[in-house]
Write an enzyme that holds these catalytic residues in place. Sequence first.
Site, mmCIF file in Angstrom:
data_model
loop_
_atom_site.group_PDB
_atom_site.id
_atom_site.type_symbol
_atom_site.label_atom_id
_atom_site.label_comp_id
_atom_site.label_asym_id
_atom_site.label_seq_id
_atom_site.Cartn_x
_atom_site.Cartn_y
_atom_site.Cartn_z
ATOM 1 N N CYS A 5 -9.873 3.520 18.177
ATOM 2 C CA CYS A 5 -9.619 2.842 19.458
ATOM 3 C C CYS A 5 -8.523 3.563 20.254
ATOM 4 C CB CYS A 5 -9.202 1.403 19.168
ATOM 5 S SG CYS A 5 -8.661 0.482 20.600
ATOM 6 N N CYS A 30 -6.547 -3.364 4.067
ATOM 7 C CA CYS A 30 -6.258 -1.925 4.147
ATOM 8 C C CYS A 30 -6.958 -1.189 3.011
ATOM 9 C CB CYS A 30 -4.765 -1.625 4.161
ATOM 10 S SG CYS A 30 -4.488 0.172 4.168
ATOM 11 N N ARG A 50 -5.295 2.502 18.145
ATOM 12 C CA ARG A 50 -5.396 3.299 16.913
ATOM 13 C C ARG A 50 -4.024 3.407 16.266
ATOM 14 N NH1 ARG A 50 -6.910 9.363 18.534
ATOM 15 N NH2 ARG A 50 -8.587 8.252 19.589
ATOM 16 N N CYS A 88 -12.798 0.437 25.002
ATOM 17 C CA CYS A 88 -12.650 1.874 25.251
ATOM 18 C C CYS A 88 -13.883 2.638 24.768
ATOM 19 C CB CYS A 88 -11.390 2.394 24.562
ATOM 20 S SG CYS A 88 -11.533 2.486 22.775
ATOM 21 N N CYS A 137 -10.037 -2.576 20.566
ATOM 22 C CA CYS A 137 -9.882 -3.296 21.841
ATOM 23 C C CYS A 137 -11.231 -3.791 22.353
ATOM 24 C CB CYS A 137 -9.190 -2.413 22.876
ATOM 25 S SG CYS A 137 -10.245 -1.104 23.551
ATOM 26 N N CYS A 183 0.880 -1.172 0.000
ATOM 27 C CA CYS A 183 0.000 0.000 0.000
ATOM 28 C C CYS A 183 0.917 1.222 0.000
ATOM 29 C CB CYS A 183 -0.856 -0.057 1.260
ATOM 30 S SG CYS A 183 -1.652 1.474 1.739
ATOM 31 N N HIS A 184 0.416 2.360 -0.487
ATOM 32 C CA HIS A 184 1.325 3.512 -0.565
ATOM 33 C C HIS A 184 1.854 3.939 0.802
ATOM 34 C CE1 HIS A 184 2.718 6.452 -3.761
ATOM 35 N NE2 HIS A 184 3.533 6.523 -2.739
ATOM 36 N N THR A 185 1.113 3.651 1.860
ATOM 37 C CA THR A 185 1.572 4.029 3.206
ATOM 38 C C THR A 185 2.913 3.341 3.530
ATOM 39 O OG1 THR A 185 -0.763 4.186 3.788
ATOM 40 C CG2 THR A 185 0.816 4.280 5.598
ATOM 41 N N CYS A 239 -14.362 2.315 20.980
ATOM 42 C CA CYS A 239 -14.872 1.017 20.541
ATOM 43 C C CYS A 239 -16.337 0.855 20.919
ATOM 44 C CB CYS A 239 -14.023 -0.109 21.116
ATOM 45 S SG CYS A 239 -12.409 -0.214 20.324
ATOM 46 N N ARG A 256 -2.787 -3.086 -7.193
ATOM 47 C CA ARG A 256 -2.222 -3.855 -6.100
ATOM 48 C C ARG A 256 -1.400 -5.023 -6.643
ATOM 49 N NH1 ARG A 256 -2.525 0.045 -3.092
ATOM 50 N NH2 ARG A 256 -3.505 -0.036 -1.048
ATOM 51 N N HIS A 304 1.406 -4.029 5.833
ATOM 52 C CA HIS A 304 0.194 -4.027 6.664
ATOM 53 C C HIS A 304 -1.035 -4.535 5.930
ATOM 54 C CE1 HIS A 304 0.142 -0.140 4.628
ATOM 55 N NE2 HIS A 304 -1.165 -0.200 4.717
ATOM 56 N N GLU A 305 -0.905 -4.801 4.624
ATOM 57 C CA GLU A 305 -2.077 -5.296 3.889
ATOM 58 C C GLU A 305 -1.799 -6.772 3.624
ATOM 59 O OE1 GLU A 305 -3.962 -2.364 0.946
ATOM 60 O OE2 GLU A 305 -3.416 -4.023 -0.343
HETATM 61 P P1 NAD Z 1 -1.326 4.994 -5.011
HETATM 62 O O1 NAD Z 1 0.042 5.534 -5.112
HETATM 63 O O2 NAD Z 1 -1.621 3.684 -5.649
HETATM 64 O O3 NAD Z 1 -2.375 6.062 -5.587
HETATM 65 C C1 NAD Z 1 -2.276 7.447 -5.359
HETATM 66 C C2 NAD Z 1 -2.672 8.174 -6.640
HETATM 67 O O4 NAD Z 1 -2.733 9.585 -6.364
HETATM 68 C C3 NAD Z 1 -1.691 7.988 -7.795
HETATM 69 O O5 NAD Z 1 -2.379 7.512 -8.930
HETATM 70 C C4 NAD Z 1 -1.117 9.397 -7.994
HETATM 71 O O6 NAD Z 1 -0.804 9.661 -9.363
HETATM 72 C C5 NAD Z 1 -2.243 10.282 -7.494
HETATM 73 N N1 NAD Z 1 -1.841 11.636 -7.083
HETATM 74 C C6 NAD Z 1 -0.743 11.993 -6.362
HETATM 75 N N2 NAD Z 1 -0.727 13.331 -6.159
HETATM 76 C C7 NAD Z 1 -1.830 13.821 -6.764
HETATM 77 C C8 NAD Z 1 -2.388 15.129 -6.911
HETATM 78 N N3 NAD Z 1 -1.782 16.201 -6.390
HETATM 79 N N4 NAD Z 1 -3.544 15.259 -7.586
HETATM 80 C C9 NAD Z 1 -4.170 14.195 -8.129
HETATM 81 N N5 NAD Z 1 -3.697 12.922 -8.024
HETATM 82 C C10 NAD Z 1 -2.552 12.748 -7.358
HETATM 83 O O7 NAD Z 1 -1.675 4.949 -3.442
HETATM 84 P P2 NAD Z 1 -2.802 4.119 -2.629
HETATM 85 O O8 NAD Z 1 -2.192 2.874 -2.086
HETATM 86 O O9 NAD Z 1 -4.044 4.064 -3.428
HETATM 87 O O10 NAD Z 1 -2.998 5.090 -1.368
HETATM 88 C C11 NAD Z 1 -3.584 6.371 -1.548
HETATM 89 C C12 NAD Z 1 -3.412 7.216 -0.292
HETATM 90 O O11 NAD Z 1 -4.206 6.695 0.769
HETATM 91 C C13 NAD Z 1 -1.981 7.255 0.252
HETATM 92 O O12 NAD Z 1 -1.746 8.572 0.753
HETATM 93 C C14 NAD Z 1 -2.030 6.270 1.403
HETATM 94 O O13 NAD Z 1 -1.016 6.519 2.359
HETATM 95 C C15 NAD Z 1 -3.403 6.567 1.929
HETATM 96 N N6 NAD Z 1 -4.042 5.556 2.780
HETATM 97 C C16 NAD Z 1 -4.788 6.008 3.826
HETATM 98 C C17 NAD Z 1 -5.466 5.115 4.630
HETATM 99 C C18 NAD Z 1 -6.357 5.600 5.736
HETATM 100 O O14 NAD Z 1 -6.854 4.763 6.490
HETATM 101 N N7 NAD Z 1 -6.608 6.891 5.878
HETATM 102 C C19 NAD Z 1 -5.353 3.746 4.369
HETATM 103 C C20 NAD Z 1 -4.606 3.321 3.261
HETATM 104 C C21 NAD Z 1 -3.958 4.243 2.485
HETATM 105 ZN ZN ZN Z 2 -2.574 0.797 3.834
#
Ligand code: NAD
Ligand code: ZN
Length: 381
Positions: free
Chosen positions: A115, A179, A119, A104, A101, A49-51, A107, A374, A71-72
């Site tokens: 959580c 995720c 969290r 809390c 949990c 995942c991108h994270t 939850c 993915r 994490h995925e």
């Molecule tokens: P990814 O890299 O596959 O997709 C992100 C997309 O955003 C890409 O296609 C990229 O070209 C585009 N992008 C980047 N900057 C941009 C902009 N300024 N304008 C328009 N498009 C833009 O990533 P992903 O795995 O799909 O994850 C996406 C985001 O979600 C990441 O920031 C990730 O960390 C986050 N995330 C958050 C949670 C949560 O629970 N909040 C969970 C998982 C992932």
């Molecule tokens: Zn993730």
Amino acid sequence: MASSTAGQVIRCRAAVAWEAGKPLVIEEVEVAPPQAMEVRVKILYTSLCHTDVYFWEAKGQTPLFPRIFGHEAGGVVESVGEGVSDLKPGDHVLPVFTGECKDCAHCKSEESNMCDLLRINVDRGVMIGDGQSRFSINGKPIYHFVGTSTFSEYTVIHVGCLAKINPLAPLDKVCVLSCGISTGLGATLNVAKPKKGSSVAVFGLGAVGLAAAEGARIAGASRIIGVDLNPKRFEEAKKFGVTEFVNPKDHDKPVQEVIAEMTDGGVDRSVECTGNINAMISAFECVHDGWGVAVLVGVPHKDAEFKTHPMNVLNERTLKGTFFGNYKPRTDLPNVVEKYMNKELEVEKFITHQLPFSEINKAFEYMLNGDGLRCIINMEA
Ligand code: NAD
Ligand code: ZN
């Protein structure tokens, strides 16, 4: 039935990140037995995942190395620590970066999945129970990542961060629900809540954003506007019900103005899935005054600041944010898996690549190049 490895240190392969931005190295690691309220899981499939990539690059995030990311994923319980009563060896589980949990105030609240105990914490590299790592190489500790560290054949996870799922669900598919897909889907269905016939803008068309678009389609949105800087994304996005595309690079005015013109004043809902601060601001400013709701999902740079004129809020726009699409990991994720089993939710179309564990670094290249969605990594290959 207790496994023969229960209570013992397990030696196995893990992909260790020794330094920020350097290729992971497959090493033999020692994985300690699970302690109180912990579970040792044999990971069968993991995806990227991108994270993971943000924290591995550590450009806008706190560096913590050496570390095992991931994490995925999906796996099977190998053994459980003291006090664990709702999981047993052999159970099929999905690890989640944020926990439940069940005790809390969060939850117990119907509204929150934040959580108090479990969290998401991206800066902690150790177990909550005793502040120690369960991974080591020749006695030297290796840090955990978001309590999951799934780039290892075996990992130790707090019981509150594991969803027990239907054992018939194919782990090589449903691992992506742990995720990205659940996050995007839930951000739309549980947080943005678009009405039938409404318009929804999705910023970022990676797996998370396309899952958000899928949520908009399921909710009956009539216009789904995809926004991405990468034109390769647009072809793929058609399979996910995205009806129109905007590449901010094609316009000399801010994308929020482009969207306002397309939609007679703004979209009804927007979901941001990029992690880019400017996209977050645009996602907020492109919703219609009076009723528009914007939901932030992307993980921002650690120093990012969200700036907008307060008038944009006074004019009755709402800004929200969510982790894991507001799903409670243990309570709700098994039901998301059932949606897949009942064919109400397709996950195959999110899976564009597969690799053996030994080639995990290629998955990082795919993500950095914006290739595909993915990549499933088979831990046993
Ligand atoms: P990814 O890299 O596959 O997709 C992100 C997309 O955003 C890409 O296609 C990229 O070209 C585009 N992008 C980047 N900057 C941009 C902009 N300024 N304008 C328009 N498009 C833009 O990533 P992903 O795995 O799909 O994850 C996406 C985001 O979600 C990441 O920031 C990730 O960390 C986050 N995330 C958050 C949670 C949560 O629970 N909040 C969970 C998982 C992932
Ligand atoms: Zn993730």
